[in-house]
Design a protein around this motif. Structure first.
Motif, PDB file in Angstrom:
ATOM      1  N   TYR A   1      37.313 -44.556  65.645  1.00 35.61           N
ATOM      2  CA  TYR A   1      35.892 -44.533  66.088  1.00 35.61           C
ATOM      3  C   TYR A   1      35.772 -44.228  67.247  1.00 35.61           C
ATOM      4  O   TYR A   1      34.581 -44.186  67.996  1.00 35.61           O
ATOM      5  CB  TYR A   1      35.140 -45.689  65.643  1.00 35.61           C
ATOM      6  CG  TYR A   1      35.098 -45.964  64.092  1.00 35.61           C
ATOM      7  CD1 TYR A   1      33.869 -45.413  63.348  1.00 35.61           C
ATOM      8  CD2 TYR A   1      35.918 -46.418  63.399  1.00 35.61           C
ATOM      9  CE1 TYR A   1      33.880 -45.459  61.813  1.00 35.61           C
ATOM     10  CE2 TYR A   1      35.870 -46.658  61.943  1.00 35.61           C
ATOM     11  CZ  TYR A   1      34.703 -46.219  61.310  1.00 35.61           C
ATOM     12  OH  TYR A   1      34.712 -46.381  59.986  1.00 35.61           O
TER      13      TYR A   1
ATOM     14  N   GLY B   1      31.797 -43.775  68.829  1.00 41.39           N
ATOM     15  CA  GLY B   1      31.989 -42.539  69.345  1.00 41.39           C
ATOM     16  C   GLY B   1      31.884 -42.284  70.916  1.00 41.39           C
ATOM     17  O   GLY B   1      31.935 -41.244  71.272  1.00 41.39           O
TER      18      GLY B   1
ATOM     19  N   THR C   1      27.267 -42.463  66.605  1.00 38.85           N
ATOM     20  CA  THR C   1      26.715 -43.141  65.556  1.00 38.85           C
ATOM     21  C   THR C   1      26.001 -44.424  65.916  1.00 38.85           C
ATOM     22  O   THR C   1      26.575 -45.169  66.567  1.00 38.85           O
ATOM     23  CB  THR C   1      27.446 -43.535  64.334  1.00 38.85           C
ATOM     24  OG1 THR C   1      28.181 -42.152  63.948  1.00 38.85           O
ATOM     25  CG2 THR C   1      27.072 -44.380  63.058  1.00 38.85           C
TER      26      THR C   1
ATOM     27  N   ALA D   1      25.612 -42.960  54.795  1.00 43.39           N
ATOM     28  CA  ALA D   1      25.535 -43.496  56.278  1.00 43.39           C
ATOM     29  C   ALA D   1      24.729 -44.715  56.076  1.00 43.39           C
ATOM     30  O   ALA D   1      23.972 -44.971  55.698  1.00 43.39           O
ATOM     31  CB  ALA D   1      24.757 -42.215  57.203  1.00 43.39           C
TER      32      ALA D   1
ATOM     33  N   THR E   1      23.144 -40.747  63.211  1.00 46.83           N
ATOM     34  CA  THR E   1      24.264 -39.958  63.777  1.00 46.83           C
ATOM     35  C   THR E   1      23.422 -38.783  64.884  1.00 46.83           C
ATOM     36  O   THR E   1      22.734 -38.064  64.337  1.00 46.83           O
ATOM     37  CB  THR E   1      25.230 -39.157  63.119  1.00 46.83           C
ATOM     38  OG1 THR E   1      25.872 -40.422  62.284  1.00 46.83           O
ATOM     39  CG2 THR E   1      26.285 -38.653  63.955  1.00 46.83           C
TER      40      THR E   1
ATOM     41  N   ASN F   1      29.412 -36.712  68.643  1.00 46.66           N
ATOM     42  CA  ASN F   1      28.481 -37.365  67.642  1.00 46.66           C
ATOM     43  C   ASN F   1      28.627 -38.904  67.976  1.00 46.66           C
ATOM     44  O   ASN F   1      29.612 -39.683  67.663  1.00 46.66           O
ATOM     45  CB  ASN F   1      29.035 -37.487  66.136  1.00 46.66           C
ATOM     46  CG  ASN F   1      28.876 -35.582  65.665  1.00 46.66           C
ATOM     47  OD1 ASN F   1      28.175 -34.977  66.289  1.00 46.66           O
ATOM     48  ND2 ASN F   1      29.546 -35.205  64.929  1.00 46.66           N
TER      49      ASN F   1
ATOM     50  N   ASN G   1      27.424 -37.927  54.164  1.00 44.12           N
ATOM     51  CA  ASN G   1      28.029 -37.104  55.031  1.00 44.12           C
ATOM     52  C   ASN G   1      29.320 -36.078  54.489  1.00 44.12           C
ATOM     53  O   ASN G   1      29.303 -36.405  53.087  1.00 44.12           O
ATOM     54  CB  ASN G   1      28.485 -37.828  56.163  1.00 44.12           C
ATOM     55  CG  ASN G   1      29.852 -38.753  55.714  1.00 44.12           C
ATOM     56  OD1 ASN G   1      30.356 -38.861  54.685  1.00 44.12           O
ATOM     57  ND2 ASN G   1      29.837 -39.847  56.422  1.00 44.12           N
TER      58      ASN G   1
ATOM     59  N   THR H   1      22.178 -36.854  61.045  1.00 45.91           N
ATOM     60  CA  THR H   1      22.347 -37.695  60.029  1.00 45.91           C
ATOM     61  C   THR H   1      21.511 -38.881  59.954  1.00 45.91           C
ATOM     62  O   THR H   1      21.653 -39.675  60.963  1.00 45.91           O
ATOM     63  CB  THR H   1      23.743 -38.039  59.664  1.00 45.91           C
ATOM     64  OG1 THR H   1      24.758 -36.769  59.824  1.00 45.91           O
ATOM     65  CG2 THR H   1      23.926 -38.856  58.310  1.00 45.91           C
TER      66      THR H   1
END
Length: 411
Positions: free
Chosen positions: A345, A363, A392, A315, A319, A390, A309, A303
């Motif tokens: 998160y 993440g 970010t 975003a 990501t 994932n 998303n 991403t």
């Protein structure tokens, strides 16, 4: 009569095979089941990206190892060694990603080849059936049955014309079989490379864990204020409405801390009161441009900034999908403003780089740094979970998102 029909049928089969054009497959356009809708070109691009990440991490590890050797201070030497090991871990992760991409490409080529061979199988079956029909007639009958000799001469003449065509048509099949053997050998090489990269990463992870243990033991006497600062950061997190509000609050606190740090000390008492004046103005040494930046993890970009998303949210950063247990590093120098779990998160990091620049990493599964720690670019800061994660990454300047892509050379 039956003999003539047998020969005619066999000859018809041979002629039908000779007239058959063996189809060719377009590998670039073929999308087979199990490739997640990606094309061969996309998988090759992923392989190139992984190799580029591996080369970058290898060069970085070499440079950091040289800096560690040249360092005279023991603490600085340990710090550079840890960063070098983290870079080697990321190199191994990139090698794993490259090996997996190679295996996916080879699997696609093998499936495409299987489809081509299946298409070529039918003419070969017809050829085999035709030859079997001709072979059913014993050769000894050619000496006793009327017309057998003339039939044999006719058959030989026809075969003389058809066999070169058969040889030409089956040349592609022989080439496919040779390619199949080459693909199997390449697949084994890719599997061996994957196994070696996984072993290398495990070795480097053990070394980094030992270095982190030494670092914690050496720094335990200097953690008096770390607990208080961490509690303040957690309190800000509890009061924040969301992660954007949390970053705003931390940026405000960091800006206040920077202003206090730039204040000059008390002025000396002047000899004459009328000579008292204001303190001389100091130039603002904070960086105005973007800091030198690199992505904190090795992974595949899924991403980009500004993309919407699955949840319908636009975003504010990038990501990336990483390998299980991937190593995370500081993207550039700064101070840890927040480190810990935050809502959904996972474990997050907020790094204050000064000058209004901040980085958010979400993440993560485990953090190896604390609030208040000063980090340099490449220092290990955490790892991802046991599954593909994932991660970010957001970079902000005075509260506004900044596109990372041009800063890391992916534009």
């Amino acid at each position: 009569m039956k003999r003539n029909l047998l020969i005619a049928s066999g000859m018809a089969g041979l002629m039908a095979f000779a007239a058959t054009r063996l189809p060719a497959a377009d590998e670039d356009a073929l999308i087979l089941q199990g490739t997640a809708g990606t094309t061969l070109a996309q998988e090759q691009q992923a392989l190139k990206a992984a190799r580029r990440q591996s080369e970058d991490a290898r060069d970085r590890a070499t440079r950091l190892a040289q800096q560690a050797t040249a360092a005279r201070d023991a603490a600085e030497q340990a710090r550079r060694r840890a960063a070098a090991v983290a870079a080697r871990i990321q190199q191994a992760e990139a090698d794993i990603q490259a090996a997996q991409a190679r295996i996916a490409i080879i699997a696609r080529l093998q499936r495409a080849q299987a489809a081509r061979l299946a298409a070529k199988q039918e003419p070969v079956v017809r050829l085999t059936a035709a030859l079997q029909m001709i072979a059913r007639r014993p050769l000894v009958l050619a000496l006793v049955q009327p017309g057998s000799v003339s039939d044999a001469v006719h058959l030989r003449a026809v075969l003389g014309q058809v066999l070169p065509v058969i040889e030409q048509r089956t040349a592609g099949l022989r080439a496919e079989l040779a390619r199949s053997r080459a693909l199997r050998a390449t697949a084994q090489q890719a599997a061996d490379a994957l196994d070696q990269a996984q072993r290398d990463r495990k070795t480097q992870q053990v070394e980094l864990a030992a270095l982190e243990t030494q670092k914690r033991l050496a720094a335990r006497d200097y953690r008096a204020n770390a607990g208080l600062e961490s509690e303040r950061a957690l309190a800000l997190g509890e009061r924040a409405r969301d992660i954007v509000d949390l970053m705003d609050r931390l940026e405000q606190a960091g800006d206040l801390r920077d202003r206090l740090a730039r204040l000059s000390g008390p002025l000396p008492r002047p000899a004459r009161p009328d000579q008292a004046g204001a303190a001389p103005a100091e130039a603002d040494a904070r960086p105005s441009g973007p800091p030198p930046y690199r992505l904190p993890v090795v992974g595949q970009l899924v991403t980009g900034m500004g993309e919407v998303n699955d949840s319908g949210v636009r975003a504010r950063g990038l990501t990336l999908v990483t390998q299980p247990g991937a190593q995370a590093i500081a993207p550039t120098a700064g101070r840890i403003a927040f480190a810990g779990p935050y809502r959904d998160y996972g474990q997050i990091l907020i790094i204050d780089h000064g000058g209004g620049w901040t980085t958010l990493i979400t993440g993560l599964h485990r953090l190896t740094t604390r609030v208040g720690d000063a980090v340099r670019q490449g220092d290990p800061v955490g790892v991802t979970g046991a599954r593909r994660s994932n991660i970010t990454v957001e970079l902000r300047r005075n509260g506004r998102p900044v596109d990372i892509i041009p800063l890391v050379g992916l534009a």
